[in-house]
Design a protein around this motif. Structure first.
Motif, short mmCIF file in Angstrom:
data_model
loop_
_atom_site.label_atom_id
_atom_site.label_comp_id
_atom_site.label_asym_id
_atom_site.label_seq_id
_atom_site.Cartn_x
_atom_site.Cartn_y
_atom_site.Cartn_z
N TYR A 388 1.07 -11.92 -3.85
CA TYR A 388 -0.36 -12.16 -3.63
C TYR A 388 -0.54 -13.64 -3.31
O TYR A 388 0.09 -14.50 -3.94
N ALA A 449 -1.88 -7.46 -11.03
CA ALA A 449 -2.83 -7.21 -9.94
C ALA A 449 -4.02 -8.16 -10.08
O ALA A 449 -4.92 -7.90 -10.88
N TRP A 452 -6.99 -8.48 -5.40
CA TRP A 452 -7.05 -8.33 -3.94
C TRP A 452 -5.73 -7.74 -3.46
O TRP A 452 -4.79 -7.55 -4.25
N GLU A 453 -5.66 -7.42 -2.16
CA GLU A 453 -4.49 -6.69 -1.67
C GLU A 453 -3.24 -7.54 -1.61
O GLU A 453 -3.29 -8.76 -1.45
N ARG A 454 -2.10 -6.86 -1.74
CA ARG A 454 -0.82 -7.53 -1.62
C ARG A 454 -0.61 -8.06 -0.20
O ARG A 454 -1.19 -7.58 0.75
N TRP A 455 0.27 -9.01 -0.09
CA TRP A 455 0.64 -9.60 1.20
C TRP A 455 1.27 -8.56 2.11
O TRP A 455 2.09 -7.74 1.66
N ASP A 456 0.87 -8.55 3.37
CA ASP A 456 1.49 -7.68 4.36
C ASP A 456 1.41 -8.37 5.72
O ASP A 456 1.15 -9.58 5.79
N PRO A 460 -3.12 -11.34 4.13
CA PRO A 460 -4.35 -11.50 3.36
C PRO A 460 -4.26 -12.66 2.38
O PRO A 460 -3.30 -12.78 1.61
N ARG A 462 -6.65 -14.69 -0.49
CA ARG A 462 -7.90 -14.74 -1.25
C ARG A 462 -8.40 -16.17 -1.27
O ARG A 462 -7.70 -17.08 -1.72
N THR A 471 -11.46 -12.27 0.91
CA THR A 471 -10.13 -12.20 1.49
C THR A 471 -10.21 -12.49 2.98
O THR A 471 -10.94 -11.83 3.71
N HIS A 473 -7.85 -12.96 6.51
CA HIS A 473 -6.56 -12.51 7.03
C HIS A 473 -6.00 -13.56 8.01
O HIS A 473 -6.63 -13.88 9.02
#
Length: 519
Positions: A388, A449, A452-456, A460, A462, A471, A473
């Motif tokens: 994250y 957790a 917010w969403e995990r890195w991909d 993303p 925060r 968040t 991108h």
């Protein structure tokens, strides 16, 4: 541990300690996890402390490691208390539930300070707010500067990092007596503390000790061994002694610190210079930590990593370096190019992205991206299943400081309105931002957790402090793409041959102009 409301007592592997109740939290300070690292133990790996009988008082912070003070320019923003004494390998515990078997999450904190300053007694690191929210918080003192990171032919490397590993083993063994869960330990830190965290989680000898890690404004990295040797040799020349641990151990401790501080003034986070740092040693640090972590070291360890928007302003504003870099213009920009080992296309790209920015902002953001953001991007890219990323963007109320290095600490600890945090944040720091950021860290430490969403592949991030937490991108993708397009290696990938003479030339010009006088 006994739950006596007057004097909580816990039994450590070496003896019982008596703490204090403070605002509903049991606090134990100055607990030794290793023996004093002086006399025959100086410059040597840590060894266990001598056991004691009875209940040892743990009501006050223990001694801090030998360190020089901050200069006046930096002391107005950063506090760094000194506690005298030799027994400086100690730690502190804040716990909400002083009962064995509580199995609460644990957060072990490593302080910042460029591996030469700082301690667990810095007021902003008060663990009460984490304990208030259900986390057992542990902060650690360890050796600093030449005592902890000098490189000598007659002593093992990285004794300060070895101290931290000893503390981590202590926590794993003892934290259950303070209500903590040894299987839910998060290791974290800011700046030098984050760099140390990265080295430790990558270390084979630390495998299984850590479940999660927090890296604030510091990537996993090692320092070139020759750079550390140069620092030691310069100190030896000034002291007129051989560059050996035996010779340094015979020097008066105060004189050693004065010489270390004087030599350290020639360095700069922007343009480099002699410094102490963690080195690969074939033992505790067998290889570059970033390479190890992106190759699969520390499997199953969750990561929370990030930076502040204007890291460089803490490096440039105190002492007036910001204005001098702007006045020097092309000379300062050439220095940044040499520091970052890049050609002119990179600063031209930054200028196109920031057409109204001054030279200091271009230089500062270039160096920050090269040394910090690019390695953290690379780390997250290699561990997308468990990473994250955040950015802290709220600007300080202190003039020209912006969202500078270390500013986020008061928000992470939910103490931004405390006097120590106001030194850097100014007055009227937003309470709701502190609550949001602290809450995210508590959630990460508790269950991995943060909210917010995990890195991909969308990257993303925060963002805290630029409006409501949200968040974004790829907010740094355009800048980091400039480095990739130029084919420039990041600092974590090693030096580029041929850059040293250019860098020495530029640093010389800046030094003669007084631009490197910073600490």
């Amino acid at each position: 541990m006994t739950a006596d409301r007057e004097n909580p007592v816990a039994r450590t592997p070496y003896g019982a300690v008596g703490g204090r109740w403070e605002q509903g939290v049991a606090v134990f300070r100055g607990i030794p996890y290793a023996a004093p690292p002086f006399g025959p133990r100086r410059f040597r790996p840590p060894v266990p402390p001598e056991p004691w009988d009875g209940v040892r008082d743990a009501g006050a912070f223990g001694p801090t490691a030998p360190k020089p003070p901050y200069s006046e320019a930096f002391a107005q923003y950063l506090s760094d208390p000194t506690v005298p004494g030799d027994d400086c390998l100690n730690l502190n515990v804040w716990t909400p539930d002083p009962a064995p078997g509580a199995r609460l999450p644990v957060f072990v904190w490593l302080h910042g300070g460029a591996l030469t300053r700082g301690s667990s007694a810095v007021p902003v690191y008060d663990g009460r707010t984490f304990a208030r929210d259900g986390v057992v918080f542990v902060s650690v003192n360890h050796r600093l500067g030449v005592e902890g990171y000098g490189l000598f032919p007659d002593a093992p490397a990285n004794p300060g990092l070895r101290d931290q590993l000893a503390a981590l083993h202590w926590v794993h063994e003892a934290v259950g007596a303070f209500g903590g869960d040894p299987d839910r330990i998060t290791l974290g830190g800011q700046s030098a503390g984050a760099i140390s965290t990265g080295a430790l989680i990558a270390a084979p000898r630390a495998r299984g000790l850590v479940r999660r890690a927090v890296l604030q404004s510091g990537p996993p990295e090692t320092t070139d061994r020759d750079k550390v040797r140069r620092m030691v040799r310069r100190m030896a020349n000034r002291l007129k002694v051989p560059a050996t641990a035996e010779a340094f151990a015979a020097v008066d401790r105060g004189q050693l610190l004065r010489v270390q501080a004087d030599i350290g003034r020639l360095g700069s986070p922007i343009l480099g210079g002699p410094a102490f740092g963690i080195v690969t040693d074939g033992d505790l640090v067998p290889r570059d930590p970033l390479e190890a972590l992106t190759d699969g070291a520390a499997p199953g360890v969750d990561l929370l990593a990030g930076w502040t928007r204007d890291e460089y302003r803490l490096w440039l504003v105190p002492g007036g370096l910001l204005d001098r870099v702007d006045r020097l213009g092309a000379v300062a920009l050439a220095g940044a190019m040499a520091r970052c080992r890049c050609g002119g296309e990179v600063p031209r790209g930054y200028r196109a992205l920031r057409p109204d920015a001054g030279t200091s902002e271009i230089v500062g953001q270039m160096v920050t991206d090269h040394l910090l953001r690019a390695p953290l991007h690379r780390l997250a890219d290699g561990r997308t299943e468990s990473s994250y990323v955040y950015e802290f963007a709220w600007p300080s109320g202190r003039p020209r400081m912006g969202a500078c290095h270390a500013l986020e600490l008061g928000f992470v600890f939910d103490s931004a309105d405390e006097p120590d945090a106001r030194r850097l944040a100014g007055e009227d720091a937003p309470r709701e931002l502190a609550a949001a950021m602290h809450g995210a860290w508590v959630r990460f430490v508790s269950d991995g957790a943060p909210g917010w969403e995990r890195w991909d592949e969308r990257h993303p991030v925060r963002v805290f402090g630029d409006g409501e937490p949200h968040t974004a991108h790829g907010p740094r993708d355009r800048e980091l793409a400039l480095w990739a397009a130029a084919g420039t290696v990041t600092a974590a990938e090693g030096p580029v041959s041929g850059s040293a003479p250019e860098l020495r030339s530029v640093v010389g010009r800046l030094r003669r102009g007084g631009a490197l006088r910073r600490s």
